[in-house]
Design a protein around this motif. Structure first.
Motif, short mmCIF file in Angstrom:
data_model
loop_
_atom_site.label_atom_id
_atom_site.label_comp_id
_atom_site.label_asym_id
_atom_site.label_seq_id
_atom_site.Cartn_x
_atom_site.Cartn_y
_atom_site.Cartn_z
N PRO A 95 8.41 5.03 -17.14
CA PRO A 95 9.77 5.05 -16.58
C PRO A 95 9.75 4.52 -15.16
CG PRO A 95 8.83 7.25 -16.56
CD PRO A 95 7.87 6.39 -17.33
N THR A 96 10.83 3.84 -14.77
CA THR A 96 10.85 3.26 -13.43
C THR A 96 11.49 4.18 -12.40
OG1 THR A 96 12.98 2.19 -13.87
CG2 THR A 96 10.99 0.92 -14.35
N GLU A 97 12.12 5.22 -12.84
CA GLU A 97 12.82 6.08 -11.90
C GLU A 97 11.89 7.07 -11.23
OE1 GLU A 97 15.94 5.62 -10.99
OE2 GLU A 97 15.92 3.92 -12.36
N GLY A 98 12.11 7.31 -9.96
CA GLY A 98 11.40 8.35 -9.24
C GLY A 98 12.26 9.60 -9.21
N VAL A 99 11.76 10.62 -8.57
CA VAL A 99 12.52 11.86 -8.39
C VAL A 99 13.29 11.74 -7.08
CG1 VAL A 99 12.38 14.35 -8.17
CG2 VAL A 99 10.77 13.13 -9.66
N GLN A 100 14.61 11.68 -7.15
CA GLN A 100 15.42 11.39 -5.96
C GLN A 100 15.18 12.37 -4.82
OE1 GLN A 100 17.31 8.54 -5.68
NE2 GLN A 100 17.29 9.17 -3.54
N TRP A 158 2.94 6.01 -2.93
CA TRP A 158 4.01 6.78 -3.58
C TRP A 158 3.73 6.93 -5.08
CZ3 TRP A 158 8.91 4.13 -1.03
CH2 TRP A 158 8.93 4.46 0.32
N ALA A 159 3.15 5.89 -5.69
CA ALA A 159 2.79 5.97 -7.11
C ALA A 159 1.69 7.02 -7.30
CB ALA A 159 2.32 4.61 -7.62
N VAL A 216 0.84 -1.20 0.00
CA VAL A 216 0.00 0.00 0.00
C VAL A 216 0.88 1.25 0.00
CG1 VAL A 216 -1.60 1.37 1.40
CG2 VAL A 216 -2.06 -1.05 0.99
N GLU A 217 1.99 1.21 0.71
CA GLU A 217 2.88 2.37 0.70
C GLU A 217 3.45 2.61 -0.70
OE1 GLU A 217 5.81 4.44 3.75
OE2 GLU A 217 6.39 2.36 3.36
N LEU A 269 1.15 9.61 -5.59
CA LEU A 269 1.73 10.94 -5.41
C LEU A 269 2.70 11.32 -6.53
CD1 LEU A 269 2.39 10.76 -1.56
CD2 LEU A 269 0.61 12.07 -2.72
N GLY A 270 2.91 10.39 -7.46
CA GLY A 270 3.79 10.67 -8.60
C GLY A 270 5.27 10.49 -8.32
N HIS A 271 5.61 9.79 -7.24
CA HIS A 271 7.01 9.61 -6.89
C HIS A 271 7.69 8.52 -7.72
CE1 HIS A 271 6.12 12.40 -3.89
NE2 HIS A 271 5.91 11.61 -2.85
N HIS A 272 6.91 7.62 -8.30
CA HIS A 272 7.49 6.60 -9.17
C HIS A 272 6.40 6.05 -10.07
CE1 HIS A 272 5.79 2.74 -7.66
NE2 HIS A 272 5.60 3.43 -6.56
N ARG A 273 6.83 5.32 -11.11
CA ARG A 273 5.90 4.64 -12.02
C ARG A 273 6.39 3.23 -12.28
NH1 ARG A 273 5.26 8.94 -16.73
NH2 ARG A 273 3.72 7.49 -17.55
N LYS A 274 6.94 2.62 -11.26
CA LYS A 274 7.41 1.25 -11.36
C LYS A 274 6.21 0.30 -11.31
CE LYS A 274 11.64 2.50 -8.83
NZ LYS A 274 12.57 2.16 -7.73
N PRO A 275 6.26 -0.79 -12.09
CA PRO A 275 5.13 -1.74 -12.10
C PRO A 275 4.85 -2.31 -10.71
CG PRO A 275 6.59 -2.15 -13.95
CD PRO A 275 7.30 -1.15 -13.08
N ILE A 276 3.57 -2.46 -10.41
CA ILE A 276 3.11 -3.03 -9.14
C ILE A 276 2.18 -4.19 -9.48
CG2 ILE A 276 1.82 -2.59 -7.02
CD1 ILE A 276 2.49 0.42 -7.43
N VAL A 277 2.42 -5.33 -8.85
CA VAL A 277 1.63 -6.54 -9.15
C VAL A 277 1.09 -7.17 -7.86
CG1 VAL A 277 1.69 -8.87 -10.13
CG2 VAL A 277 3.04 -7.05 -11.18
N PHE A 278 -0.17 -7.56 -7.90
CA PHE A 278 -0.72 -8.42 -6.86
C PHE A 278 -0.68 -9.85 -7.40
CE2 PHE A 278 -2.80 -4.53 -5.26
CZ PHE A 278 -2.47 -4.66 -3.91
N GLY A 279 0.14 -10.69 -6.79
CA GLY A 279 0.16 -12.11 -7.13
C GLY A 279 -1.06 -12.75 -6.48
N ASN A 280 -2.13 -12.84 -7.23
CA ASN A 280 -3.45 -13.19 -6.67
C ASN A 280 -3.62 -14.71 -6.57
OD1 ASN A 280 -5.95 -12.41 -5.64
ND2 ASN A 280 -6.94 -12.67 -7.62
N ILE A 281 -2.77 -15.32 -5.77
CA ILE A 281 -2.76 -16.77 -5.64
C ILE A 281 -4.04 -17.25 -4.95
CG2 ILE A 281 -1.42 -18.76 -4.86
CD1 ILE A 281 0.02 -16.69 -6.81
N ASN A 282 -4.78 -18.12 -5.64
CA ASN A 282 -6.00 -18.67 -5.07
C ASN A 282 -7.00 -17.58 -4.69
OD1 ASN A 282 -7.18 -21.15 -4.68
ND2 ASN A 282 -6.67 -21.27 -2.50
N GLY A 283 -6.96 -16.44 -5.40
CA GLY A 283 -7.88 -15.34 -5.14
C GLY A 283 -7.59 -14.57 -3.86
#
Length: 203
Positions: free
Chosen positions: A192-197, A126-127, A121-122, A129-143
């Motif tokens: 892009p995967t980089e945030g603003v340092q 951050w995404a 969730v953190e 708020l625009g601090h990064h655009r790195k991919p986020i995945v929920f591994g939805n094992i067994n729902g």
């Protein structure tokens, strides 16, 4: 150009009630290694955490464990930690989370408890708020994450997530399909995967 070089996995330090969770962790760890990516995770050697690391190590992958000093004997054993090719010991949880963020190009949440929820969730916050655009995945094992995705949809429908396009985690049911989904997301020209340092330093 794909910018994914490392994948952070958040998950339980316990195995859960269904053995499918640890099996999924092992499969994901193996998939990360087979794709030539580095696994970044919380350093635990038990539960789903241990399964993810074991899967990556057995497939010849590179593994970075990041663990606070006070958790070493609770979530891991020192002898098992010696197997990792990189181990970072932090002073506290806050430092651990920042290190995991800095070293990772994508994030996956497998089944876990309150700590796992808090971590992913953190990252979504951050995404938003625009601090990064790195991919986020929920591994939805067994729902497992169905209640979470329903909650996010409810929050959006009720007008509490105003930048829903920034908080759009991928939901992948098959652990062996997670890496492919990340690579596709990482190859997008507008992701892009980089945030603003300077901003990251203040978080």
């Amino acid at each position: 150009m794909n910018t994914i070089r490392s994948v952070c996995v958040y998950c339980g330090s316990s195995p859960g009630r269904d053995e499918i969770y640890a099996k999924a962790g092992h499969l994901l760890g193996r998939s990360i290694a087979k794709a030539g990516l580095r696994l970044v995770y919380g350093g635990g050697t038990r539960g789903i955490m241990g399964a993810v690391a074991e899967g990556a190590l057995k497939a010849g992958g590179k593994v970075t464990g990041i663990i606070p000093r006070f958790l070493i004997n609770r979530e891991a054993t020192e002898s098992a930690l010696d197997r990792l090719d990189e181990l970072l010991i932090t002073d506290n949880m806050h430092e651990r989370k920042h290190k995991m963020f800095e070293k990772s190009d994508a994030f996956v949440a497998l089944p876990g408890g309150i700590g796992t929820v808090e971590e992913i969730v953190e990252i979504m916050t951050w995404a938003q708020l625009g601090h990064h655009r790195k991919p986020i995945v929920f591994g939805n094992i067994n729902g497992f994450w169905d209640p979470m995705t329903a909650l996010l949809e409810h929050m959006t429908a009720e007008g509490f997530i105003h930048t829903a396009q920034r908080v759009k985690p991928l939901v992948v049911n098959d652990p062996e399909a997670i890496v492919a989904a990340i690579m596709v997301a990482g190859s997008s020209v507008d992701a892009p995967t980089e945030g603003v340092q300077s901003v990251i330093d203040k978080m």
